[in-house]
Design a protein around this motif. Structure first.
Motif, PDB file in Angstrom:
ATOM      1  N   ASP A   1       0.860  -1.176   0.000  1.00  0.00           N
ATOM      2  CA  ASP A   1       0.000   0.000   0.000  1.00  0.00           C
ATOM      3  C   ASP A   1       0.898   1.228   0.000  1.00  0.00           C
ATOM      4  N   GLU A   2       0.277   2.398   0.050  1.00  0.00           N
ATOM      5  CA  GLU A   2       1.054   3.636  -0.027  1.00  0.00           C
ATOM      6  C   GLU A   2       2.064   3.742   1.113  1.00  0.00           C
TER       7      GLU A   2
ATOM      8  N   TRP B   1      -0.682  -1.754  -8.825  1.00  0.00           N
ATOM      9  CA  TRP B   1      -1.134  -0.435  -8.386  1.00  0.00           C
ATOM     10  C   TRP B   1      -2.453   0.009  -9.025  1.00  0.00           C
TER      11      TRP B   1
ATOM     12  N   LYS C   1      -5.222   0.972  -2.364  1.00  0.00           N
ATOM     13  CA  LYS C   1      -3.782   0.890  -2.100  1.00  0.00           C
ATOM     14  C   LYS C   1      -3.137   2.270  -2.075  1.00  0.00           C
ATOM     15  N   ILE C   2      -3.567   3.137  -2.992  1.00  0.00           N
ATOM     16  CA  ILE C   2      -2.978   4.477  -3.123  1.00  0.00           C
ATOM     17  C   ILE C   2      -4.104   5.488  -2.906  1.00  0.00           C
TER      18      ILE C   2
ATOM     19  N   LEU D   1       1.105  10.668  -3.999  1.00  0.00           N
ATOM     20  CA  LEU D   1       2.201   9.733  -3.738  1.00  0.00           C
ATOM     21  C   LEU D   1       3.519  10.254  -4.310  1.00  0.00           C
TER      22      LEU D   1
END
Length: 732
Positions: A346-347, A371, A391-392, A399
């Motif tokens: 994840d991020e 991603w 995830k982001i 990011l």
């Protein structure tokens, strides 16, 4: 002049600094190959043999002269079906179903520039170097089919390139069944070997040297890409040729799709080698007025062994094939999260990796597969190029900003040519995938291949990728391709046109890459196809580096990188330090050894840096500092293979001499250790005998003559797979 037409003797000489290539127009207008090798300044057609040979017929133009046969004469561009029974470079089907076509000389042009090839990558003039083009036009008067033979002469590089165009000036459609880019005929004065580079996924470009017997030898691919299994590059050499001695000829195809390379030793001890697009699945209709362009082949000759031949290719690819901002610019040291996390990230995990990486001097974080879309494994999501916000959560702009604030660049992974069955794109556009109607397609990773022969698919991909690249500060793009083509069929092509598909697919890849690299010149593109499944000069025209192999094991990489080095320079080889036990082999190797092997490439890391010890991070700091200090030597210097890992199980050694010839890096990896070891030495190369070289870190000085003739002792290892690097500098 590099290209001279000797009108009285009716032959062309193409001359570089150390080589000469000759083409003869004979009394009947046939274009024959008379010489390639050392400069001779003599019409070499005096060696042509004219005898009455049984079962070798004479063309109609020769009348009753039974001593003239195309089955025996060395031809510049032989065709199938007209009395030459050796492997032809061109095979076509006429409108009446016949295969007969006979080409004779029509005209020629000599140009003070390098030709280009529409839609295809081709080498180019670099700055103001001396490059010229010869274009020879051949014609078959009956069918009105024209062949243009193109030759690019790079005087200072000892390189001659070749390409072919076929033009249908007749009244009816023809079908091209085989169109090679090059054919080379050679009388066999000595026994010859062929060196080629076979392999498989995770073990690409494995060196093999085979004696040429009275048979047909071939390498190739019909997987839709140049493939892990064979590289579109081969070397012909004398049996006694070594790294430093003897004749060798390189034939490298600048193409990323199906190919076929052949070597044939014939009944009269002649050798013919050909290289071009693969013939399986190839049936290319050519309508009246249409032209087909075959890809470029890069030829080189060396009379000073295999090392010189390799260096010719290294220099040429670095200067005349690779393009863009990163042609000469130092490339950032990267860390890729793939082997650190696979799909499970994840991020926050990415930011942790970036934070730790920035502290040791790593400069670029690459976010690999997983991603986008609903991509939590390799069965879903390809084609859905939108960010997975679970995830982001902040998106790519957020990011990339955070990563940039740590002093790091940001890169991203794509697999644009593919679509998963479980994806929004496939559900919306199943017709965009390659598949034969009414058949269930071959599954590979539960993904299909997109039909890049379609303009709407190409436009969609450029639009989607551009949107991602515009959404954040992305400075690196890894372009992957993780399955071979099968069930080949395009709904946009007529049934009679399906034989064009494989080639149109490759042209589609090239078009997309050209559009993207032109629009984003500041982005470093890296090619990949399950690692090294599409490692060729065609891709290097668009991506200045290619992920050499998915196998990151340092000891396996010795063989992979050894084979790769015969044709391709170090700075095109994506190579990373990974974790141990290695994820592909389970092997445990010292961090220093892994670093040494990875530095013989673009250099980076592929591991979870957050799990490393303080001591390991300090070692990485030192590796990065060492690589930066020696970057110019490693990436711009001359590379020498000092051992062959296929023949030497004890150690693998290589050496790099800086461009200014004032610094030498000697690398030795112990691959086998014995109790009470014998003494082994390795002889250095490329030094000046009268110069003096100091071993850096000591006051010991050696002459070039001593290091090249006496050599250097291979140290005994204190641990398994230990590596040793020695640096020398020139002293007055």
């Amino acid at each position: 002049m590099a290209i001279v037409f000797h009108k009285e003797q009716n032959y062309f000489s193409l001359t570089t600094n150390q080589t000469e290539y000759q083409i003869k127009i004979d009394r009947y207008g046939h274009v024959l190959h008379s010489h390639y090798g050392n400069i001779v300044n003599q019409d070499m057609s005096y060696l042509f043999s004219y005898e009455d040979r049984g079962f070798s017929g004479s063309p109609a133009v020769a009348g009753t002269d039974r001593t003239y046969s195309l089955d025996v004469l060395p031809q510049e561009y032989p065709v199938f079906g007209m009395g030459d029974y050796r492997e032809g470079a061109l095979e076509l089907e006429n409108a009446d179903g016949s295969y007969g076509v006979e080409f004779v000389y029509k005209e020629h042009k000599i140009l003070d520039e390098k030709y280009s090839l529409q839609g295809l990558p081709a080498s180019y003039r670099n700055n103001n170097e001396k490059v010229s083009t010869l274009e020879i036009t051949l014609m078959d008067d009956i069918t009105q089919i024209e062949v243009k033979l193109l030759y690019g002469v790079f005087e200072e590089k000892d390189i001659i390139t070749r390409a072919t165009k076929v033009v249908n000036l007749g009244k009816e459609k023809i079908n091209l069944l085989k169109v090679d880019s090059v054919s080379l005929d050679k009388n066999l004065e000595k026994e010859l070997d062929v060196i080629h580079f076979h392999g498989r996924h995770n073990m690409e470009r494995q060196y093999e040297r085979t004696a040429i017997g009275n048979s047909m030898f071939s390498i190739g691919s019909h997987r839709g890409s140049s493939s892990h299994q064979h590289n579109p590059f081969m070397i012909l050499c004398d049996k006694e040729t070594t790294e430093a001695y003897g004749e060798s000829y390189g034939v490298m195809l600048m193409y990323s799709g199906n190919f076929l390379g052949t070597v044939e030793k014939t009944q009269f001890n002649q050798v013919r080698s050909t290289m071009g697009i693969g013939r399986q699945g190839f049936r290319y209709p050519l309508e009246k007025g249409e032209e087909f362009i075959a890809p470029e082949v890069i030829l080189s000759f060396s009379n000073d062994g295999l090392t010189k031949l390799s260096q010719n290719y290294h220099t040429f690819i670095k200067n005349n094939v690779v393009r863009g901002e990163y042609k000469y610019k130092r490339r950032p040291i990267l860390i890729n999260n793939w082997e650190a996390t696979y799909f499970d990230f994840d991020e926050e995990k990415l930011l942790d990796i970036a934070r730790e990486s920035s502290e040791v001097g790593i400069e670029l974080l690459v976010m690999d597969d997983g991603w986008f879309g609903k991509r939590n494994d390799d069965n879903t999501g390809l084609g859905d190029w939108f960010v997975n916000l679970e995830k982001i959560p902040g998106g790519l702009k957020n990011l990339t900003t955070k990563v940039n604030q740590m002093g790091m660049k940001f890169g991203i992974w794509f697999e644009p040519e593919m679509v998963s069955e479980d994806s929004d794109l496939y559900r919306k556009h199943p017709e965009w995938s390659i598949n034969i109607p009414n058949r269930t397609g071959v599954r590979s990773r539960n993904q299909f291949v997109l039909d890049l022969s379609r303009a709407d698919v190409r436009d969609y991909l450029v639009e989607q990728i551009s949107a991602i690249l515009d959404s954040g500060n992305i400075e690196y793009l890894k372009w992957d391709m993780n399955r071979s083509l099968s069930n080949v069929y395009s709904e946009s092509l007529k049934p009679s046109e399906q034989g064009k598909f494989y080639h149109l697919y490759v042209l589609g890849v090239y078009e997309i890459l050209e559009r993207l690299t032109s629009a984003y010149p500041y982005i470093l593109f890296e090619g990949c196809s399950g690692g090294g499944g599409r490692f060729d000069a065609g891709m290097l025209y668009y991506t200045p580096q290619i992920w050499t192999s998915d196998n990151t094991d340092a000891i396996d990489r010795l063989r992979i990188q050894h084979g790769t080095s015969f044709g391709y320079p170090i700075n095109t080889n994506g190579s990373h330090v990974s974790a141990v036990p290695n994820h592909q082999t389970g092997r445990i190797t010292p961090l220093a050894t892994r670093g040494m092997v990875a530095m013989t490439g673009t250099f980076g890391y592929e591991l979870d840096i957050t799990s490393l010890s303080k001591e390991e991070k300090e070692a990485i700091k030192k590796q990065i500092s060492h690589f930066k200090e020696n970057y110019d030597t490693i990436h711009e210097g001359e590379y020498y293979r000092l051992s062959n890992p296929w023949e030497n199980e004890v150690f693998t050694a290589w050496q790099i001499v800086s461009k200014k010839r004032d610094k030498i890096l000697l690398n030795i990896i112990r691959t086998r250790q014995y109790a009470n070891d014998p003494i082994f030495t390795v002889k250095l190369k490329g030094l000046v005998e009268s110069s003096h070289y100091r071993l850096i870190g000591t006051d010991k000085v050696f002459t070039g003559a001593s290091l090249m003739n006496g050599g250097w002792e291979v140290p005994r290892a204190k641990e398994e797979y230990q590596g040793f690097e020695f640096e020398f500098e020139v002293v007055e």
